[in-house]
Design a protein around this motif. Structure first.
Motif, PDB file in Angstrom:
ATOM      1  N   SER A 188      15.552  25.552  29.879  1.00 11.04           N
ATOM      2  CA  SER A 188      15.530  24.395  28.986  1.00 11.04           C
ATOM      3  C   SER A 188      15.767  23.124  29.785  1.00 11.04           C
ATOM      4  O   SER A 188      16.620  23.079  30.678  1.00 11.04           O
ATOM      5  N   ARG A 190      16.274  18.964  28.788  1.00  9.72           N
ATOM      6  CA  ARG A 190      16.402  18.016  27.683  1.00  9.72           C
ATOM      7  C   ARG A 190      17.236  16.804  28.081  1.00  9.72           C
ATOM      8  O   ARG A 190      18.064  16.865  28.978  1.00  9.72           O
ATOM      9  N   CYS A 216      11.950  29.246  25.995  1.00  9.09           N
ATOM     10  CA  CYS A 216      12.150  28.017  26.765  1.00  9.09           C
ATOM     11  C   CYS A 216      11.930  26.810  25.855  1.00  9.09           C
ATOM     12  O   CYS A 216      11.258  26.908  24.827  1.00  9.09           O
ATOM     13  N   TRP A 217      12.497  25.675  26.252  1.00 12.43           N
ATOM     14  CA  TRP A 217      12.323  24.469  25.447  1.00 12.43           C
ATOM     15  C   TRP A 217      12.415  23.241  26.324  1.00 12.43           C
ATOM     16  O   TRP A 217      13.295  23.123  27.178  1.00 12.43           O
ATOM     17  N   GLU A 256       6.773  25.549  22.652  1.00 12.12           N
ATOM     18  CA  GLU A 256       6.963  24.211  22.098  1.00 12.12           C
ATOM     19  C   GLU A 256       7.428  23.212  23.142  1.00 12.12           C
ATOM     20  O   GLU A 256       8.257  23.513  24.001  1.00 12.12           O
ATOM     21  N   TRP A 554      17.427  26.544  15.636  1.00 18.05           N
ATOM     22  CA  TRP A 554      16.680  25.859  16.678  1.00 18.05           C
ATOM     23  C   TRP A 554      16.965  26.531  18.017  1.00 18.05           C
ATOM     24  O   TRP A 554      18.130  26.792  18.364  1.00 18.05           O
ATOM     25  N   ASN A 555      15.894  26.795  18.757  1.00 13.90           N
ATOM     26  CA  ASN A 555      16.028  27.359  20.098  1.00 13.90           C
ATOM     27  C   ASN A 555      16.937  28.595  20.078  1.00 13.90           C
ATOM     28  O   ASN A 555      17.913  28.695  20.829  1.00 13.90           O
ATOM     29  N   ASN A 597      11.235  26.832  17.254  1.00 17.22           N
ATOM     30  CA  ASN A 597      11.307  27.424  18.587  1.00 17.22           C
ATOM     31  C   ASN A 597      12.225  28.653  18.586  1.00 17.22           C
ATOM     32  O   ASN A 597      13.182  28.747  19.355  1.00 17.22           O
TER      33      ASN A 597
END
Length: 853
Positions: A188, A190, A216-217, A256, A554-555, A597
């Motif tokens: 990830s 962010r 993954c994000w 995503e 989320w995630n 996600n």
């Protein structure tokens, strides 16, 4: 034992109230029982004061202040440090010195290369400017690289970086040589500003090279690239600008990218992956916002393109199959030469796309105008294969948009909650309470303490789960007012006899009770099983929110097997002894949920020991029975036996990019034909695979493979983007050979998606691989309509721009009531069915406890 008796009374009470309300089963309790339950709650749920409320002028992110006292039980090092600040490794936040070595040391030390889940790491990057000069920041699997969410740091590219790869971040772990990108999980990035504008725009430079797969994000990143000068027409053409915000040189199977902005540059995102959903992105001054180099299914949702030559270009590959099928949803194009440049023979869908102050909406590669105007809400423009209707060169069709699924005119979406507007005193650590000790060490039974703390802090604290493996022998009850936040994928792992009975399945995590309304949000969490548990449903959601997004994930990952922390290890070709879980996720009739996600994965290999063969038999993927608005935004469910996604009497469901794979051990020569080794339960909508006899294929193994998508009795369903893949024939030896099923004529399975008694179903941009029939659709009269891949070719095998056989018929208003039918009553138009629990009670399978699939 005494405490558990009270817990049982409490559960029985909830069951009684729920079933009485549904009219299926009545179990009575005396007033004394009610008093006992109240005393139980009073003892186990001491209240706390305050509310979880955003504040203004927050100057420091709570993650930078809270204690990171988690554990990594399988790291092999008692002193292993999973939480790290780049400043500890010598990074310079003033931008005067090169920080590339410091970042890479923070990620890789000590000897993390080649490790998968046993040594996760959370890298915190404080506010500041960090010069990246000598080499890219190279990520490894199980790495979270996170900038401060209150004051995002800036990563500044030095021109010398072009000599060593030309990317600020290399988001790909190359230590796994076989199908490397498809094994890049749990990464990830962010909360950054990535600035490459100071480098020569005539020299290739990339913000992030992102070659990853599920789990993954990438989000909340601002990419600043060299601008296109006024003499070059701003973002509209001129000399080639070689700056790229995100590319994907290693391909991958991502899901995503969300909530990012791209300023300047030649290309914002160059997509090269099996599939992707790009959500809520802004492109300003890019020559091309999104260039599709190779993606079999792409969904672009809620995006804005300004001051560009083309917002989207699908012509980068001369092969139209490599541009796949594309849906553009709820997006805006402003001051661009054209909104989309595409191959005239490709597959493209526009659903509410506004084009202003510029050129046409869609042009062909030769410059011909294919669509001049905007596409309003309630209408969808379709180019490509359509059923019914055949191939369309561009036609407008009406689409119903259920009101409950929308925010304004657009489908609802919500960013990943980071709670950056909340002060640190609104956050508590699950491992920091003196009254209820929680270990997260994969050994202790943390369930009772976690449940006590969730009850204590519901509605008044955000609950932080530091990195760890939280084993539980009881169901984790997530009450109203809960916000659970993990750290580099904190794991809740079910264990013990409660989850062992396949005829009495129980949830490991239960979100709310039937009829509950409130807030329950989970981010960066994994729910798993510690052992083979045939009676475990990983997550059950009963709660609905007062507002969209109140209840959501989320995630998050729902995982069975494949890692060092679980005893699920099943090498035998026959998976009958490895019914490792009943189901991954159940969204019940009373729920309303937002899933962004999320990845449901049944292991096909062991991440921490690639030599181990894995043949697991998890019964079901995600079952949706909700009639209230429910969203799946970029999700993947893989390798379950009966189905990956099922909508059973569900309504008001919006799905943006779903991705599936059938179990690899199924197919020609398999030891088990679906539904085996499980039994199909009709009352919960399980498929029986009787269709194989109807099709004249009762002895064909290829017919008895899991359904990617199974819809029965559903209505008010909108789908954009379906990547429905099949690989291998009875690959049960860890060889990974024959992925395209050449030994059976390139067909890995006969049927992919099933529809029966579905109404108001708007299905766009569907793609299949190695299938005979893309869709098996049973009409109300029992007639079967087959959509054959050979007749709808494209993408990775089969491509449908639109499937509209079950639209019932469209009104064209785009303003459906969203309550489960067209008349606004909120009642099912089909005959009422029994609840899952009541049906199993009637069968004698579940006499006294709450049921979860």
């Amino acid at each position: 034992m005494f405490l558990h008796s009270y817990a049982l009374l409490f559960i029985l009470s909830l069951l009684s109230r729920s079933l009485c309300a549904s009219g299926t089963v009545t179990i009575g309790f005396s007033s004394d029982d009610e008093i006992l339950q109240a005393k139980f709650l009073e003892k186990r749920e001491p209240s706390c004061s305050g509310t979880v409320t955003p504040k203004e002028n927050i100057t420091k992110w709570w993650r930078a202040e809270i204690q990171h006292n988690g554990s990594t039980p399988y790291s092999g090092d008692p002193n292993y440090k999973y939480y790290r600040s780049v400043l500890e490794y010598g990074a310079d936040p003033t931008g005067q010195k090169d920080s590339s070595d410091a970042f890479n040391d923070a990620i890789s030390l000590p000897k993390r290369t080649g490790k998968f889940t046993t040594q996760p790491v959370y890298i915190y990057v404080p506010p500041g400017r960090y010069l990246i000069k000598r080499k890219p920041i190279s990520l490894l699997v199980s790495t979270f690289l996170v900038g401060d969410a209150v004051d995002p740091p800036t990563l500044v590219a030095h021109p010398d970086l072009a000599n060593s790869g030309g990317a600020v971040i290399y988001g790909h772990d190359s230590h796994f040589k076989t199908n490397a990108a498809s094994q890049n999980f749990y990464i990830s990035v962010r909360n950054f500003i990535i600035d490459i504008s100071g480098t020569d725009k005539n020299v290739e430079m990339v913000g992030i090279d992102w070659g990853v797969s599920q789990g993954c994000w990438l989000g909340n990143v601002r990419f600043v690239m060299a601008s296109n000068s006024a003499s070059e027409g701003g973002g509209r053409g001129g000399n080639e600008n070689k700056h790229v915000g995100i590319n994907m040189s290693q391909f991958g199977s991502g899901i995503e990218i969300a909530d990012c902005t791209f300023t300047g540059g030649g290309i914002g995102i160059a997509v090269q992956s099996q599939q992707y959903l790009l959500k809520n992105l802004v492109f300003d001054g890019c020559r091309v916002g999104v260039s599709i180099l190779g993606s079999f299914v792409t969904v672009i949702q809620g995006c804005t393109f300004r001051n560009c030559e083309y917002g989207i270009d699908t012509t980068a590959s001369p092969d139209t199959n490599m541009s796949g099928t594309v849906s553009v949803v709820d997006s805006t194009v402003e001051k661009c030469s054209a909104g989309i440049k595409t191959q005239a023979g490709g597959s493209l869908v526009l659903d509410y796309v506004t084009v202003t102050d510029g050129g046409p909406a869609v042009v062909a590669q030769n410059g011909d105008v294919l669509l001049d105007q905007s596409v309003p809400a309630g209408q969808t423009w379709v180019m490509g294969n359509m059923n019914p209707g055949g191939h369309q060169s561009g036609t407008m069709v009406p689409t119903s948009r259920p009101k409950g699924l929308r925010s304004g005119d657009k489908y609802f979406t919500m960013p990943l909650p980071q709670y950056e507007n909340h002060p640190s005193d609104q956050v508590v650590s699950i491992t920091g309470d003196a009254d209820h000790k929680v270990y997260g060490d994969s050994v202790h039974n943390d369930g009772p303490a976690i449940n006590a703390l969730l009850q204590r802090y519901a509605g008044c604290k955000i609950i932080f789960f530091p990195q760890g493996i939280y084993t539980t022998n009881e169901t984790i009850q997530v009450p109203r007012g809960s916000r659970l936040v993990g750290e580099a994928f904190s794991i809740i792992s079910g264990a013990g006899s409660l989850f062992s009975d396949a005829e009495n399945p129980q949830p490991i995590v239960r979100v709310g009770s039937p009829g509950d309304k409130g807030v329950a949000q989970l981010t960066d969490m994994v729910v798993s099983v510690a052992e083979v548990l045939p009676g475990a449903t990983l997550v059950e959601v009963n709660m609905a929110g007062e507002n969209p997004g109140d209840v959501g994930f989320w995630n998050c990952v729902f995982r069975v097997g494949g890692t060092a922390d679980t005893a699920v290890n099943c090498p035998k070709p026959d998976p009958v002894g490895c019914k490792a879980a009943f189901a991954l996720l159940h969204v019940t009739e009373t729920a309303s949920g937002y899933f962004d996600n999320v990845w449901g994965w049944v292991a096909d290999h062991n991440l921490d020991d690639m030599s181990l063969t894995q043949n697991l038999a998890v019964g079901r993927g995600v079952l949706v029975e909700s009639t209230s608005p429910t969203w799946f935004v970029a999700s993947s469910f893989e390798h379950c036996v009966l189905y990956q996604y099922a909508l059973h009497d569900a309504s008001n469901v919006c799905m943006g990019l779903v991705q599936t794979e059938s179990p690899y051990w199924q197919g020609q020569g398999t030891t088990r034909r679906a539904p085996s080794p499980w039994k199909a339960i009709a009352d919960i909508g399980d498929p029986t695979f009787d269709n194989c006899a109807t099709q004249g294929q009762p002895g064909d193994d290829l017919c008895y493979r899991s359904w990617a998508l199974y819809m029965s009795g559903s209505q008010n369903v909108v789908i954009h983007g379906s990547a429905l893949w099949a690989f291998f024939n009875s690959m049960d030896d860890n060889s990974y050979e024959g992925g395209n099923c050449d030994d059976t004529g390139g067909v890995c399975q006969h049927n992919v998606a099933f529809i029966e008694d579905a109404r108001s179903t708007y299905w766009y941009s569907a793609a299949t691989k190695a299938a005979q029939n893309m869709i098996y659709d049973v009409t109300g009269g029992g007639e079967v309509n087959l959509t054959m891949q050979a007749e709808y070719t494209g993408s990775w095998g089969g491509a449908l721009a639109a499937y509209l056989r079950d639209i019932d018929p469209p009104s064209g208003t785009g303003d459906n009531d969203g309550q489960g039918n067209q008349d606004g009553s909120g009642k099912k138009n089909s005959a009422a069915r029994k609840s899952i629990t009541g049906s199993l009670v009637a069968l004698g399978i579940l006499p006294v406890v709450l049921m979860l699939i």
